[in-house]
Design an enzyme around this catalytic site. Structure first.
Site, PDB file in Angstrom:
ATOM      1  N   ASN A  78      30.120 -99.656   1.431  1.00 15.12           N
ATOM      2  CA  ASN A  78      28.970-100.343   0.845  1.00 15.12           C
ATOM      3  C   ASN A  78      29.396-101.348  -0.231  1.00 15.12           C
ATOM      4  OD1 ASN A  78      27.074 -99.316   2.510  1.00 15.12           O
ATOM      5  ND2 ASN A  78      26.167 -97.883   1.066  1.00 15.12           N
TER       6      ASN A  78
ATOM      7  N   GLY B 235      19.224-106.048  -1.832  1.00 15.50           N
ATOM      8  CA  GLY B 235      18.362-105.000  -2.392  1.00 15.50           C
ATOM      9  C   GLY B 235      18.479-103.757  -1.541  1.00 15.50           C
TER      10      GLY B 235
ATOM     11  N   LEU C  96      27.912-112.586   5.182  1.00 14.11           N
ATOM     12  CA  LEU C  96      28.262-113.750   4.358  1.00 14.11           C
ATOM     13  C   LEU C  96      27.057-114.680   4.270  1.00 14.11           C
ATOM     14  CD1 LEU C  96      31.910-114.944   5.146  1.00 14.11           C
ATOM     15  CD2 LEU C  96      31.028-113.886   3.069  1.00 14.11           C
TER      16      LEU C  96
ATOM     17  N   VAL D  34      17.786 -91.456   6.779  1.00 14.84           N
ATOM     18  CA  VAL D  34      18.948 -90.815   7.392  1.00 14.84           C
ATOM     19  C   VAL D  34      18.542 -89.512   8.075  1.00 14.84           C
ATOM     20  CG1 VAL D  34      21.169 -89.699   6.907  1.00 14.84           C
ATOM     21  CG2 VAL D  34      20.598 -91.885   5.811  1.00 14.84           C
TER      22      VAL D  34
ATOM     23  N   CYS E 167      20.446 -98.602  -1.006  1.00 10.94           N
ATOM     24  CA  CYS E 167      21.870 -98.214  -0.942  1.00 10.94           C
ATOM     25  C   CYS E 167      22.811 -99.148  -1.694  1.00 10.94           C
ATOM     26  CB  CYS E 167      22.314 -98.120   0.507  1.00 10.94           C
ATOM     27  SG  CYS E 167      21.521 -96.760   1.356  1.00 10.94           S
TER      28      CYS E 167
ATOM     29  N   LYS F  47      22.546 -99.335  -5.640  1.00 11.27           N
ATOM     30  CA  LYS F  47      22.784 -98.010  -6.243  1.00 11.27           C
ATOM     31  C   LYS F  47      24.235 -97.572  -6.042  1.00 11.27           C
ATOM     32  CE  LYS F  47      21.410 -94.476  -3.422  1.00 11.27           C
ATOM     33  NZ  LYS F  47      22.498 -93.591  -3.093  1.00 11.27           N
TER      34      LYS F  47
ATOM     35  N   LYS G 123       3.595 -84.266   3.394  1.00 10.03           N
ATOM     36  CA  LYS G 123       4.510 -85.041   4.260  1.00 10.03           C
ATOM     37  C   LYS G 123       4.889 -84.246   5.501  1.00 10.03           C
ATOM     38  CE  LYS G 123       6.489 -88.106   0.830  1.00 10.03           C
ATOM     39  NZ  LYS G 123       7.654 -88.469   0.037  1.00 10.03           N
TER      40      LYS G 123
ATOM     41  N   THR H 117      24.774 -89.738   0.270  1.00 10.52           N
ATOM     42  CA  THR H 117      25.895 -90.449  -0.353  1.00 10.52           C
ATOM     43  C   THR H 117      26.179 -89.834  -1.720  1.00 10.52           C
ATOM     44  OG1 THR H 117      25.223 -92.441   0.803  1.00 10.52           O
ATOM     45  CG2 THR H 117      26.693 -92.738  -1.062  1.00 10.52           C
TER      46      THR H 117
HETATM   47  C1  UDX Z   1      23.158-100.710   3.910  1.00  9.94           C
HETATM   48  C2  UDX Z   1      24.430-100.645   4.758  1.00  9.94           C
HETATM   49  O1  UDX Z   1      24.507-101.832   5.583  1.00  9.94           O
HETATM   50  C3  UDX Z   1      24.434 -99.394   5.621  1.00  9.94           C
HETATM   51  O2  UDX Z   1      25.671 -99.289   6.340  1.00  9.94           O
HETATM   52  C4  UDX Z   1      24.270 -98.174   4.717  1.00  9.94           C
HETATM   53  O3  UDX Z   1      24.206 -96.980   5.480  1.00  9.94           O
HETATM   54  C5  UDX Z   1      22.995 -98.288   3.856  1.00  9.94           C
HETATM   55  O4  UDX Z   1      23.037 -99.534   3.125  1.00  9.94           O
HETATM   56  P1  UDX Z   1      20.585-101.360   4.355  1.00  9.94           P
HETATM   57  O5  UDX Z   1      20.386-101.132   2.899  1.00  9.94           O
HETATM   58  O6  UDX Z   1      19.611-100.755   5.317  1.00  9.94           O
HETATM   59  O7  UDX Z   1      22.048-100.824   4.809  1.00  9.94           O
HETATM   60  O8  UDX Z   1      20.553-102.933   4.625  1.00  9.94           O
HETATM   61  P2  UDX Z   1      21.610-104.099   4.871  1.00  9.94           P
HETATM   62  O9  UDX Z   1      21.382-104.671   6.204  1.00  9.94           O
HETATM   63  O10 UDX Z   1      22.994-103.695   4.536  1.00  9.94           O
HETATM   64  O11 UDX Z   1      21.111-105.169   3.785  1.00  9.94           O
HETATM   65  C6  UDX Z   1      21.132-104.881   2.400  1.00  9.94           C
HETATM   66  C7  UDX Z   1      20.670-106.057   1.596  1.00  9.94           C
HETATM   67  O12 UDX Z   1      21.623-107.100   1.648  1.00  9.94           O
HETATM   68  C8  UDX Z   1      19.357-106.687   2.052  1.00  9.94           C
HETATM   69  O13 UDX Z   1      18.579-106.983   0.911  1.00  9.94           O
HETATM   70  C9  UDX Z   1      19.767-107.958   2.753  1.00  9.94           C
HETATM   71  O14 UDX Z   1      18.788-108.964   2.701  1.00  9.94           O
HETATM   72  C10 UDX Z   1      20.992-108.342   1.949  1.00  9.94           C
HETATM   73  N1  UDX Z   1      21.956-109.173   2.700  1.00  9.94           N
HETATM   74  C11 UDX Z   1      22.600-108.665   3.789  1.00  9.94           C
HETATM   75  C12 UDX Z   1      22.219-110.470   2.252  1.00  9.94           C
HETATM   76  O15 UDX Z   1      21.636-110.938   1.259  1.00  9.94           O
HETATM   77  N2  UDX Z   1      23.160-111.205   2.930  1.00  9.94           N
HETATM   78  C13 UDX Z   1      23.835-110.725   4.009  1.00  9.94           C
HETATM   79  O16 UDX Z   1      24.689-111.454   4.542  1.00  9.94           O
HETATM   80  C14 UDX Z   1      23.551-109.426   4.457  1.00  9.94           C
END
Ligand code: UDX
Length: 430
Positions: free
Chosen positions: A210, A259, A252, A11, A262, A265, A35, A123
């Site tokens: 989320n 995983g 969906l 972020v 975000c 958690k 870093k 968050t």
């Molecule tokens: C998420 C939110 O989407 C974002 O708005 C927030 O700011 C941070 O958390 P991120 O963790 O980067 O973003 O990934 P995201 O694309 O949401 O996917 C999260 C997890 O869900 C991944 O492991 C992905 O494989 C899984 N996922 C996503 C599924 O299993 N099925 C889906 O349909 C969508």
């Protein structure tokens, strides 16, 4: 404007680079010397498409300055963003130690003779911004004027730059008119609906968003089990369900569970807040439970149907286009397979080094997807990287001892796979 970011993770760094690119002077404060040196040299540390180029461009233009010192960056800044991590404690609660420490430092160094906005991007559970405000006020110089705003961030890893430049909405939670005006001004070059609200609503918007995304994924996983038991095809079912515009197709997609840093958690932090508020959190508990079960169900399939203990794993990151393995379902699956004496050769285009730090020589590491396959009894697809989608499946089959595929992300068509002579196991498909 001159602005500062405390924190240079997904972020902080991405947003800092974007605002610098718009012509602002942007300070980025970190707390690890090594870093900060790497960032100064143009290495973003994290892997995110397009980020390195944007970082180097704005370093060169001297609009982006990295430092360890609050006293250089904070007094000069009109807006200070807090973008440090809020990792999960053992009991699911968000750990706010870093946020509170940063608030204290910002308070101490804020300019004495002017107005500063402190905007929280981390968050944090509802009510935290008020606590941050108290800490800053308790530490600030006497004549300093300061106001707090909550500006939660919705960027996704892998598409972080695109998301920052094209958000669906920009949330500004604040009771101060001047603060709202300054934040609106800063965000002017970015489209997206503006939602102006109070601190508590802004904080909750992030958790509710989320949790809703997690709900959709867990729901898709639950439906996939119905499909497996009944002969239905979950891709067709969910495609049709998603055609209803009230529902939509996004998020969906069933698989091996969500995983990342975000969703897992934040769902647990919301459960924790709900318990404190004595609310019925059984819906959230079920979402988390189904998610953990998704990786276990996949594992059970592998254990039941493999014809030997020599397997390949394609994809390790929690999603494609990132090297991030935080809460990646691959971690659980690899640990459980190792416990059952599987010999595993892994391949991931970006996350391999991170996995090496966890598993060292317990795994073997391949240089390409094909390299992982020689003589294996099965291949497990855990992340839907593009390079697996149109791979030469005939070549894949020739390399394997037993052509068995456990497709944890439904990237292949079961009928085509069977025609090619593979034994194919998807999620929610027969
Ligand atoms: C998420 C939110 O989407 C974002 O708005 C927030 O700011 C941070 O958390 P991120 O963790 O980067 O973003 O990934 P995201 O694309 O949401 O996917 C999260 C997890 O869900 C991944 O492991 C992905 O494989 C899984 N996922 C996503 C599924 O299993 N099925 C889906 O349909 C969508």
């Amino acid at each position: 404007m001159t602005i500062a970011f405390v924190g240079h993770g997904y972020v902080g760094l991405v947003t800092a680079c974007v605002f610098a690119d718009f012509g602002n002077k942007v300070w980025v404060i970190g707390h690890t010397k090594e870093k900060i040196e790497r960032l100064k040299a143009g290495d973003p540390i994290i892997y995110e498409p397009g980020l390195k180029e944007l970082l180097q461009k704005n370093l060169k233009a001297k609009r982006l300055i990295f430092t360890l010192e609050y006293d250089k960056a904070i007094p000069e800044s009109d807006i200070v963003f807090i973008a440090v991590g809020t990792p999960q404690k053992k009991n699911g609660e968000a750990n706010l130690d870093a946020v509170f420490e940063v608030a204290k430092q910002i308070g101490k160094h804020i300019k004495n003779d002017g107005f500063t906005v402190v905007s929280i991007k981390s968050t944090v559970p509802v009510g935290t911004n008020k606590k941050i405000e108290k800490i800053i006020i308790a530490n600030k110089p006497r004549n300093a004027h300061v106001a707090i705003a909550s500006c939660p961030e919705f960027l996704r890893e892998g598409t972080a730059l695109y998301d920052t430049l094209n958000p669906d909405r920009i949330i500004i939670g604040s009771d101060s008119k001047r603060t709202v005006e300054m934040l609106l001004e800063l965000h002017k070059p970015i489209n997206g609906k503006r939602v102006l609200t109070n601190l508590a609503s802004a904080e909750l918007i992030k958790y509710a968003s989320n949790a809703m995304l997690a709900t959709k994924i867990s729901f898709a996983n639950l439906i996939s089990y119905f499909c497996e038991m009944t002969g239905a095809d979950c891709e067709t079912v969910l495609e049709a369900v998603g055609l209803d515009r009230r529902i939509g197709r996004m998020f969906l997609y069933p698989g091996i569970g969500y995983g990342g840093s975000c969703l897992p958690k934040d769902v647990r932090a919301l459960i924790h807040t709900g318990k404190i508020l004595k609310l019925d959190i059984s819906l959230l508990d079920a979402i988390d439970g189904i998610n953990q079960q998704a990786a276990k169900n996949y594992l059970a399939k592998v254990v039941k149907h493999t014809r030997g203990k020599n397997i390949a794993v394609w994809g390790l990151s929690f999603k494609p286009n990132t090297d991030d393995i935080r809460e990646a379902p691959s971690l659980v699956i690899l640990h459980e397979l190792l416990k059952r004496d599987f010999q595993i050769r892994v391949y991931d285009p970006a996350a391999q080094d991170n996995i090496k730090r966890v598993f060292a020589n317990k795994l073997r590491y391949a240089d390409s997807p094909y390299d992982a396959l020689k003589g294996v009894d099965a291949v497990c697809v855990l992340t839907e990287w593009n390079e697996f989608k149109q791979i030469d499946l005939k070549k894949v089959k020739v390399l394997m001892k037993h052509p068995v595929i456990f497709d944890g992300r439904n990237i292949y068509d079961p009928h085509i796979m069977r025609k090619l002579g593979f034994e194919y196991f998807g999620v929610g498909r027969n």
